[in-house]
Design a protein around this motif. Structure first.
Motif, PDB file in Angstrom:
ATOM      1  N   SER A 200       0.851  -1.199   0.000  1.00 35.98           N
ATOM      2  CA  SER A 200       0.000   0.000   0.000  1.00 35.98           C
ATOM      3  C   SER A 200       0.881   1.242   0.000  1.00 35.98           C
ATOM      4  N   GLU A 201       0.330   2.364  -0.439  1.00 35.66           N
ATOM      5  CA  GLU A 201       1.078   3.619  -0.456  1.00 35.66           C
ATOM      6  C   GLU A 201       1.401   4.075   0.969  1.00 35.66           C
ATOM      7  N   GLY A 202       0.447   3.847   1.886  1.00 36.05           N
ATOM      8  CA  GLY A 202       0.692   4.235   3.274  1.00 36.05           C
ATOM      9  C   GLY A 202       1.877   3.490   3.858  1.00 36.05           C
ATOM     10  N   GLU A 203       1.965   2.192   3.573  1.00 34.70           N
ATOM     11  CA  GLU A 203       3.082   1.401   4.082  1.00 34.70           C
ATOM     12  C   GLU A 203       4.388   1.849   3.437  1.00 34.70           C
ATOM     13  N   GLN A 204       4.345   2.190   2.143  1.00 35.57           N
ATOM     14  CA  GLN A 204       5.545   2.661   1.451  1.00 35.57           C
ATOM     15  C   GLN A 204       6.025   3.984   2.051  1.00 35.57           C
ATOM     16  N   GLU A 205       5.109   4.870   2.385  1.00 38.02           N
ATOM     17  CA  GLU A 205       5.492   6.139   3.006  1.00 38.02           C
ATOM     18  C   GLU A 205       6.117   5.900   4.381  1.00 38.02           C
ATOM     19  N   PHE A 206       5.563   4.931   5.133  1.00 38.89           N
ATOM     20  CA  PHE A 206       6.142   4.600   6.437  1.00 38.89           C
ATOM     21  C   PHE A 206       7.563   4.062   6.269  1.00 38.89           C
ATOM     22  N   ILE A 207       7.772   3.163   5.300  1.00 41.93           N
ATOM     23  CA  ILE A 207       9.102   2.613   5.050  1.00 41.93           C
ATOM     24  C   ILE A 207      10.071   3.728   4.670  1.00 41.93           C
ATOM     25  N   ASN A 208       9.649   4.600   3.775  1.00 44.69           N
ATOM     26  CA  ASN A 208      10.534   5.675   3.310  1.00 44.69           C
ATOM     27  C   ASN A 208      10.876   6.643   4.440  1.00 44.69           C
ATOM     28  N   GLN A 209       9.941   6.859   5.326  1.00 43.23           N
ATOM     29  CA  GLN A 209      10.178   7.758   6.455  1.00 43.23           C
ATOM     30  C   GLN A 209      11.298   7.248   7.359  1.00 43.23           C
ATOM     31  N   HIS A 210      11.404   5.925   7.501  1.00 44.84           N
ATOM     32  CA  HIS A 210      12.400   5.346   8.405  1.00 44.84           C
ATOM     33  C   HIS A 210      13.671   4.896   7.681  1.00 44.84           C
ATOM     34  N   THR A 211      13.769   5.196   6.397  1.00 44.72           N
ATOM     35  CA  THR A 211      15.013   4.871   5.671  1.00 44.72           C
ATOM     36  C   THR A 211      15.704   6.115   5.151  1.00 44.72           C
ATOM     37  N   ASN A 212      15.204   7.280   5.476  1.00 45.70           N
ATOM     38  CA  ASN A 212      15.762   8.527   4.975  1.00 45.70           C
ATOM     39  C   ASN A 212      16.988   8.988   5.751  1.00 45.70           C
ATOM     40  N   GLN A 215      21.064   8.422   2.806  1.00 45.85           N
ATOM     41  CA  GLN A 215      20.633   8.635   1.431  1.00 45.85           C
ATOM     42  C   GLN A 215      21.423   7.795   0.419  1.00 45.85           C
ATOM     43  N   ARG A 216      22.456   7.101   0.848  1.00 41.89           N
ATOM     44  CA  ARG A 216      23.325   6.415  -0.111  1.00 41.89           C
ATOM     45  C   ARG A 216      22.980   4.948  -0.324  1.00 41.89           C
ATOM     46  N   TYR A 217      22.425   4.309   0.710  1.00 44.51           N
ATOM     47  CA  TYR A 217      22.239   2.855   0.630  1.00 44.51           C
ATOM     48  C   TYR A 217      20.760   2.492   0.805  1.00 44.51           C
ATOM     49  N   GLY A 218      20.434   1.394   0.162  1.00 46.93           N
ATOM     50  CA  GLY A 218      19.061   0.934   0.232  1.00 46.93           C
ATOM     51  C   GLY A 218      18.894  -0.231   1.206  1.00 46.93           C
ATOM     52  N   TYR A 219      17.631  -0.674   1.319  1.00 47.49           N
ATOM     53  CA  TYR A 219      17.271  -1.758   2.238  1.00 47.49           C
ATOM     54  C   TYR A 219      16.562  -2.854   1.454  1.00 47.49           C
ATOM     55  N   TRP A 220      16.987  -4.100   1.695  1.00 48.72           N
ATOM     56  CA  TRP A 220      16.306  -5.211   1.050  1.00 48.72           C
ATOM     57  C   TRP A 220      14.856  -5.306   1.542  1.00 48.72           C
ATOM     58  N   ILE A 221      13.954  -5.536   0.588  1.00 51.50           N
ATOM     59  CA  ILE A 221      12.566  -5.859   0.920  1.00 51.50           C
ATOM     60  C   ILE A 221      12.262  -7.227   0.324  1.00 51.50           C
ATOM     61  N   PRO A 264       8.245   9.144  -1.932  1.00 53.52           N
ATOM     62  CA  PRO A 264       8.045   7.735  -1.541  1.00 53.52           C
ATOM     63  C   PRO A 264       7.507   6.870  -2.670  1.00 53.52           C
ATOM     64  N   GLN A 265       6.858   7.476  -3.655  1.00 53.98           N
ATOM     65  CA  GLN A 265       6.295   6.713  -4.751  1.00 53.98           C
ATOM     66  C   GLN A 265       7.365   6.263  -5.758  1.00 53.98           C
ATOM     67  N   LYS A 266       8.573   6.784  -5.594  1.00 52.62           N
ATOM     68  CA  LYS A 266       9.674   6.425  -6.498  1.00 52.62           C
ATOM     69  C   LYS A 266      10.918   6.118  -5.654  1.00 52.62           C
ATOM     70  N   SER A 267      10.957   4.891  -5.152  1.00 52.02           N
ATOM     71  CA  SER A 267      12.078   4.553  -4.269  1.00 52.02           C
ATOM     72  C   SER A 267      12.598   3.136  -4.469  1.00 52.02           C
ATOM     73  N   TRP A 268      11.990   2.325  -5.318  1.00 44.53           N
ATOM     74  CA  TRP A 268      12.437   0.947  -5.482  1.00 44.53           C
ATOM     75  C   TRP A 268      13.518   0.860  -6.578  1.00 44.53           C
ATOM     76  N   LYS A 269      14.444  -0.034  -6.300  1.00 46.25           N
ATOM     77  CA  LYS A 269      15.552  -0.240  -7.235  1.00 46.25           C
ATOM     78  C   LYS A 269      15.904  -1.720  -7.233  1.00 46.25           C
ATOM     79  N   SER A 270      16.059  -2.287  -8.399  1.00 40.92           N
ATOM     80  CA  SER A 270      16.437  -3.708  -8.498  1.00 40.92           C
ATOM     81  C   SER A 270      17.959  -3.827  -8.530  1.00 40.92           C
ATOM     82  N   GLU A 271      18.453  -4.886  -7.879  1.00 42.72           N
ATOM     83  CA  GLU A 271      19.894  -5.098  -7.778  1.00 42.72           C
ATOM     84  C   GLU A 271      20.138  -6.585  -7.582  1.00 42.72           C
TER      85      GLU A 271
END
Length: 303
Positions: A200-212, A215-221, A264-271
């Motif tokens: 959900s968008e709400g969950e994505q906003e919550f995730i982005n809020q706690h990963t900001n 700014q250099r590294y991402g988190y596995w989901i 938050p709507q643009k934060s996913w990256k494949s690796e």
């Protein structure tokens, strides 16, 4: 008073021997007597003043009636007193029964509430037990701690953050020791959890809020490419909506990172799933029975 005069005329007829003529009559005037007014008055007074003597039978009847009236009054008084005493006792008994009935109703209400509380506790216990049974690993020491008031348990493990019906763990500062996607999933499984599933968008906003914070590294989901162009969550669900930065890179054994982003709507990256990164674990909130519940610590994980 004037005297009254009385006259009396007596006529005598001659006998047959004398053979008087028709015109012959013998008249004798009797003596005129005066009626004494005093005597007349006395006689009248005597007649008027005379009374009939009371009969002994009437006297006995009167005495009997009087005694009967007294007895009736005494009986009515006794009955009234008895009635008053009886009604007082009855009213006291009625008041006592009314109070006892009110107490019983109050006790019944307390018992109903206690029954409802026990039923709720039973349901909570069953739910908790079902949750634990279905976990291959359950770190009870991460949920429950012994205190001076007994054992207290939180809905999320220590250092996890609750959001809605889920608890999240953001693995941040590990020095140079980060993990691959598979290693991250194994770490989450130690808590009976899995890599985060964002639906959900709400969950994505919550995730982005706690990963900001970084700014250099991402988190596995918990999203990976099972087959070409087939992105699947760790629980087997197909991806319905993504929050990609610029679209996924579709290569063999690629997994998804949630990158810190202003949008938050643009934060996913494949690796590559073999690269080492931080990660986010997710587990359902655990509802403990009321008598075991403790306040959740919402502090962010330190490691």
């Amino acid at each position: 008073m004037e005297e009254e005069l009385c006259y009396s005329t007596v006529i005598f007829k001659p006998s047959d021997n004398g053979k008087p003529t028709e015109s012959e009559e013998t008249v004798l005037y009797a003596e005129v007597k005066r009626l004494d007014s005093t005597l007349h008055t006395t006689l009248e007074t005597s007649e008027e003043g005379s009374s009939t003597p009371v009969s002994p039978v009437c006297r006995r009847a009167a005495v009997f009636l009087g005694l009967l009236c007294f007895l009736l009054v005494a009986a009515v008084t006794a009955v009234s007193i008895f009635h008053y005493i009886h009604m007082s006792k009855y009213n006291n008994i009625l008041a006592q029964q009314t109070k006892e009935r009110a107490d019983n109703l109050q006790l019944l209400e307390v018992l109903k509430q206690e029954k409802a509380r026990l039923v709720t506790h039973g349901e909570q216990m069953n739910s908790t037990l079902d949750f634990i049974i279905h976990k291959s690993r359950f770190p009870v020491d991460k949920y429950c701690q012994s205190t001076g008031n007994g054992v207290r348990c939180t809905p999320c493990p220590q250092n996890w953050i609750q959001n809605g019906s889920s608890c999240y763990y953001f693995r941040r500062h590990l020095g140079n020791i980060w993990k691959t996607w598979k290693e991250s999933q194994e770490y989450c499984e130690e808590y009976g959890a899995h890599l985060a599933i964002i639906d959900s968008e709400g969950e994505q906003e919550f995730i982005n809020q706690h990963t900001n914070l970084d700014q250099r590294y991402g988190y596995w989901i918990g999203l990976f490419e099972k087959t070409e162009k087939n992105w699947v969550w760790i629980n087997g669900a197909q991806l319905e909506k993504g929050f990609w930065v610029s679209g996924p890179v579709e290569r063999y054994m690629y997994c998804v990172l949630s990158m810190p982003s202003k949008d938050p709507q643009k934060s996913w990256k494949s690796e590559s799933c073999f690269s080492s990164n931080k990660w986010i674990c997710e587990v359902e909130v655990l509802t403990w029975p009321t008598f075991l519940q403790a306040q959740q610590n919402h502090s962010n994980p330190s490691i």
